[in-house]
Write a protein that holds these residues in place. Structure first.
Motif, mmCIF file in Angstrom:
data_model
loop_
_atom_site.group_PDB
_atom_site.id
_atom_site.type_symbol
_atom_site.label_atom_id
_atom_site.label_comp_id
_atom_site.label_asym_id
_atom_site.label_seq_id
_atom_site.Cartn_x
_atom_site.Cartn_y
_atom_site.Cartn_z
ATOM 1 N N LEU A 41 131.241 53.418 0.767
ATOM 2 C CA LEU A 41 131.926 53.427 2.056
ATOM 3 C C LEU A 41 131.936 54.837 2.650
ATOM 4 N N TYR A 42 132.316 55.798 1.852
ATOM 5 C CA TYR A 42 132.366 57.181 2.344
ATOM 6 C C TYR A 42 130.985 57.648 2.788
ATOM 7 N N THR A 43 129.998 57.500 1.908
ATOM 8 C CA THR A 43 128.686 58.062 2.207
ATOM 9 C C THR A 43 127.944 57.276 3.284
ATOM 10 N N ALA A 44 128.121 55.965 3.319
ATOM 11 C CA ALA A 44 127.442 55.172 4.347
ATOM 12 C C ALA A 44 128.021 55.453 5.731
ATOM 13 N N ILE A 45 129.348 55.561 5.802
ATOM 14 C CA ILE A 45 129.962 55.884 7.088
ATOM 15 C C ILE A 45 129.543 57.278 7.536
ATOM 16 N N GLY A 46 129.485 58.211 6.588
ATOM 17 C CA GLY A 46 129.018 59.548 6.927
ATOM 18 C C GLY A 46 127.590 59.549 7.431
ATOM 19 N N SER A 47 126.761 58.661 6.866
ATOM 20 C CA SER A 47 125.361 58.591 7.282
ATOM 21 C C SER A 47 125.202 58.177 8.737
ATOM 22 N N VAL A 48 126.158 57.422 9.254
ATOM 23 C CA VAL A 48 126.094 57.000 10.658
ATOM 24 C C VAL A 48 126.040 58.223 11.575
ATOM 25 N N PHE A 49 126.765 59.266 11.205
ATOM 26 C CA PHE A 49 126.781 60.475 12.033
ATOM 27 C C PHE A 49 125.416 61.161 12.032
ATOM 28 N N ALA B 12 128.826 64.345 8.249
ATOM 29 C CA ALA B 12 127.955 63.598 7.339
ATOM 30 C C ALA B 12 127.689 64.375 6.058
ATOM 31 N N PHE B 13 127.301 65.628 6.199
ATOM 32 C CA PHE B 13 127.004 66.426 5.016
ATOM 33 C C PHE B 13 128.280 66.864 4.304
ATOM 34 N N GLY B 14 129.375 66.961 5.064
ATOM 35 C CA GLY B 14 130.649 67.320 4.453
ATOM 36 C C GLY B 14 131.154 66.254 3.501
ATOM 37 N N VAL B 15 130.858 64.993 3.805
ATOM 38 C CA VAL B 15 131.232 63.906 2.895
ATOM 39 C C VAL B 15 130.472 64.039 1.581
ATOM 40 N N LYS B 16 129.195 64.367 1.655
ATOM 41 C CA LYS B 16 128.343 64.404 0.475
ATOM 42 C C LYS B 16 128.514 65.689 -0.324
ATOM 43 N N LEU B 17 128.913 66.786 0.321
ATOM 44 C CA LEU B 17 128.916 68.076 -0.381
ATOM 45 C C LEU B 17 129.833 68.119 -1.592
ATOM 46 N N PRO B 18 131.085 67.722 -1.606
ATOM 47 C CA PRO B 18 131.914 67.269 -0.494
ATOM 48 C C PRO B 18 132.855 68.389 -0.028
ATOM 49 N N ILE B 19 133.247 68.303 1.250
ATOM 50 C CA ILE B 19 134.176 69.260 1.841
ATOM 51 C C ILE B 19 135.535 68.584 1.997
ATOM 52 N N PHE B 20 136.599 69.296 1.676
ATOM 53 C CA PHE B 20 137.948 68.797 1.917
ATOM 54 C C PHE B 20 138.105 68.491 3.408
ATOM 55 N N PRO B 21 138.656 67.335 3.814
ATOM 56 C CA PRO B 21 139.326 66.307 3.026
ATOM 57 C C PRO B 21 138.445 65.077 2.730
ATOM 58 N N PHE B 22 137.106 65.228 2.798
ATOM 59 C CA PHE B 22 136.216 64.087 2.575
ATOM 60 C C PHE B 22 135.764 63.989 1.113
ATOM 61 N N HIS B 23 136.502 64.589 0.222
ATOM 62 C CA HIS B 23 136.058 64.778 -1.155
ATOM 63 C C HIS B 23 136.534 63.699 -2.125
ATOM 64 N N THR B 24 137.459 62.841 -1.724
ATOM 65 C CA THR B 24 138.193 62.033 -2.703
ATOM 66 C C THR B 24 137.327 61.011 -3.440
ATOM 67 N N TRP B 25 136.156 60.682 -2.892
ATOM 68 C CA TRP B 25 135.283 59.737 -3.581
ATOM 69 C C TRP B 25 134.659 60.336 -4.835
ATOM 70 N N LEU B 26 134.492 61.666 -4.869
ATOM 71 C CA LEU B 26 133.725 62.292 -5.944
ATOM 72 C C LEU B 26 134.415 62.204 -7.308
ATOM 73 N N PRO B 27 135.711 62.552 -7.443
ATOM 74 C CA PRO B 27 136.336 62.419 -8.768
ATOM 75 C C PRO B 27 136.307 60.991 -9.292
ATOM 76 N N ASP B 28 136.506 59.999 -8.421
ATOM 77 C CA ASP B 28 136.451 58.602 -8.862
ATOM 78 C C ASP B 28 135.048 58.225 -9.319
ATOM 79 N N ALA B 29 134.050 58.653 -8.559
ATOM 80 C CA ALA B 29 132.667 58.321 -8.921
ATOM 81 C C ALA B 29 132.293 58.954 -10.255
ATOM 82 N N HIS B 30 132.651 60.214 -10.450
ATOM 83 C CA HIS B 30 132.309 60.887 -11.696
ATOM 84 C C HIS B 30 133.035 60.274 -12.889
#
Length: 537
Positions: A171-179, A221-239
């Motif tokens: 959800l995070y990365t796909a929505i970011g990709s739209v940008f 878009a790139f801030g979600v993937k990097l991730p940059i605060f506050p778009f970072h919350t997906w990363l700890p869960d994924a890892h």
């Protein structure tokens, strides 16, 4: 010569995905044939990468090389356009090393091995495609193609909360990709000509308001993937839920795709807007460093702590990009390479530890240094590299970023001092949370079931080989940074020159946007050729 006519880059992109097609029909003897076949493909691909950039590529040339353009969908103006330069070359090599080792790290996967290794090879192609694409729609397609394997690999082979983590990731990365798509189409149709070529898009003259809007879109878009605060919350869960080999790729390569995108799209193609957003990137970098470092202390889950460490270390990439200097740009790329290697070895060793202890909760560990001394030694080496111990790549990367910011003529002394002092707080915090992590895992008396566990055997030869393959370049770059910097030095000088040439003109034209929205100090004029030469040679 055949070597000059051969489509090397197209081969690098298509070989893994085409090689994955026969996997469904391979015999399945507990997955052994599939594992051997996939590892062979990974090794061949990595050898091809090393040959291409070691023999066919000129390290001293800053422009695009090995260019290949083939009409793909002429009705849409979409071309298969690929090329390499100093931005893409080191990251393709990094991708090849980490992904090949991740395939070897997946040796014990027995659940649906055909699908698992097919997805790994598909992801291999997508990663290389992102770094080599020179058509912005092709870039977007490769970017999207990479998301699907990651989602499936987490949702099928992940931990107990794998569906939640995988869904949050997509959800995070796909929505970011739209940008990315919106900004790409806007730039392509801007002006009198329609083009999707990155080179031609970079030559267009965009108005400043348009550049600002496009810059914001790419930054999200790139801030979600990097991730940059506050778009970072997906990363700890994924890892925390991903298998260790997938975490190796996620931290080692996928986060670097965002850093690459920031340089390729935001800085190279929108340099005027970057001048105005530089102070914002610096502030976001400091927030990333301090917030993630402080949050890491609260994480009892081993992989979540290292995930927040990754967020903090990627903050130094933002600082380097905000410096407007050759040293800053060089430091940002070196930090991406260094972190890719360090994060890969740490997440791999966390998987080795989990396999023995069957837990990632640090409060349930302890005393593992007695039963796993080699794992302890390798884990300690990786952690010391992460906390920027001199003689390792992490130290050189962070030091170069700090030098790039402190020598920048684009900011006032007060602003630079504040940024550097706050960022130095992260340098102080990282040894604390990393060394406390080592203490809780390896020191003290064994806790609970670990006191009588018989599964805490030391590292296997295959596992030691993987860790050493990552630690050797970490130490090599730390001792002799030119091993990495020579692959991109010519390009960083060119990009930094491009941005610095815009600084004097824009500094003399205060913008309402800049003065009313941004609170950073006004930029001061600098000489177009006032670049600091790299000290890493």
């Amino acid at each position: 010569m055949i070597s000059e006519q051969f489509p090397w880059l197209t081969t690098l992109i298509l070989f893994p995905i085409l090689a994955a097609l026969p996997i469904p029909i391979l015999p399945n003897h507990n997955g052994k044939v599939v594992r051997l076949y996939s590892l062979g493909i990974g090794l061949i691909e990595f050898v091809l990468i090393l040959y291409t950039f070691g023999v066919q590529y000129d390290l001293h040339h800053s422009g695009l090389q090995l260019s290949e353009i083939y009409p793909w969908v002429p009705q849409l103006g979409l071309n298969w356009s690929v090329a390499a330069d100093g931005l893409s070359a080191p990251l393709v090599i990094l991708s090849g090393l980490v992904t090949t080792l991740a395939i070897l790290a997946s040796w014990r996967v027995t659940h649906k091995p055909r699908l698992y290794f097919s997805l790994l090879l598909l992801m291999y192609s997508a990663q290389v495609g992102v770094f080599l694409a020179q058509d912005i729609l092709l870039f977007f397609l490769m970017w999207e193609l990479e998301l699907v394997p990651v989602y499936l690999l987490i949702s099928i082979w992940g931990g107990q909360k794998r569906i939640y983590a995988a869904t949050k990731f997509i959800l995070y990365t796909a929505i970011g990709s739209v940008f990315i798509l919106v900004a790409a189409l806007a730039m392509a149709f801007y002006g009198d000509t329609v083009t999707f070529s990155l080179s031609e898009l970079g030559l267009k003259t965009y108005s400043l308001p348009f550049q600002v809007l496009a810059y914001i879109a790419f930054l999200i878009a790139f801030g979600v993937k990097l991730p940059i605060f506050p778009f970072h919350t997906w990363l700890p869960d994924a890892h925390s839920e991903a298998p260790a080999p997938i975490s190796m790729i996620l931290a080692g390569v996928l986060l670097k795709m965002a850093g690459y995108g920031l340089i390729r799209m935001n800085i190279e193609m929108l340099p005027d807007a970057h001048v105005y957003f530089g102070p914002i990137l610096a502030a976001l970098g400091v927030i990333n460093i301090l917030y993630a470092s402080l949050t890491a202390f609260a994480q009892d889950n081993l992989k979540r702590r290292m995930a927040y460490s990754s967020i903090a270390h990627m903050g130094f990439v933002l600082l380097g990009l905000a410096a407007f200097t050759t040293l800053g740009m060089s430091g940002a790329i070196l930090q991406m390479i260094s972190h890719g290697l360090i994060a890969a070895v740490l997440f791999f060793l966390s998987g080795v530890t989990y396999e023995r202890t069957h837990t990632l909760a640090m409060d349930q560990m302890g005393g593992l240094a007695r039963t796993m001394p080699v794992v302890f030694a390798l884990f300690t080496a990786g952690a010391l590299a992460s906390l920027a111990l001199p003689g390792m790549s992490g130290f050189v990367g962070e030091l170069t970023v700090f030098l790039g910011m402190t020598t920048s003529n684009a900011y006032s002394v007060l602003f630079k001092s504040g940024i550097v002092i706050l960022a130095a707080g992260g340098v102080i915090l990282s040894p604390i949370y990393l060394l406390s992590m080592l203490r809780r895992i390896f020191y003290g008396a064994p806790i609970g079931e670990l006191a009588t566990a018989s599964g805490s055997i030391d590292i296997r030869p295959r596992e030691a080989f993987i860790a050493v393959c990552l630690l050797v370049p970490i130490i090599g770059i730390g001792v002799y940074p030119k091993l990495a910097t020579q692959t991109y030095d010519a390009k960083t000088v060119a990009v930094a020159n491009q941005v610095q040439n815009n600084l004097p003109l824009l500094a003399q034209k205060p913008s309402l946007l800049y003065s009313r929205i941004l609170t950073a100090p006004q930029l001061t004029a600098v000489k177009p050729n006032g670049l600091t030469e790299s000290v890493l040679e």
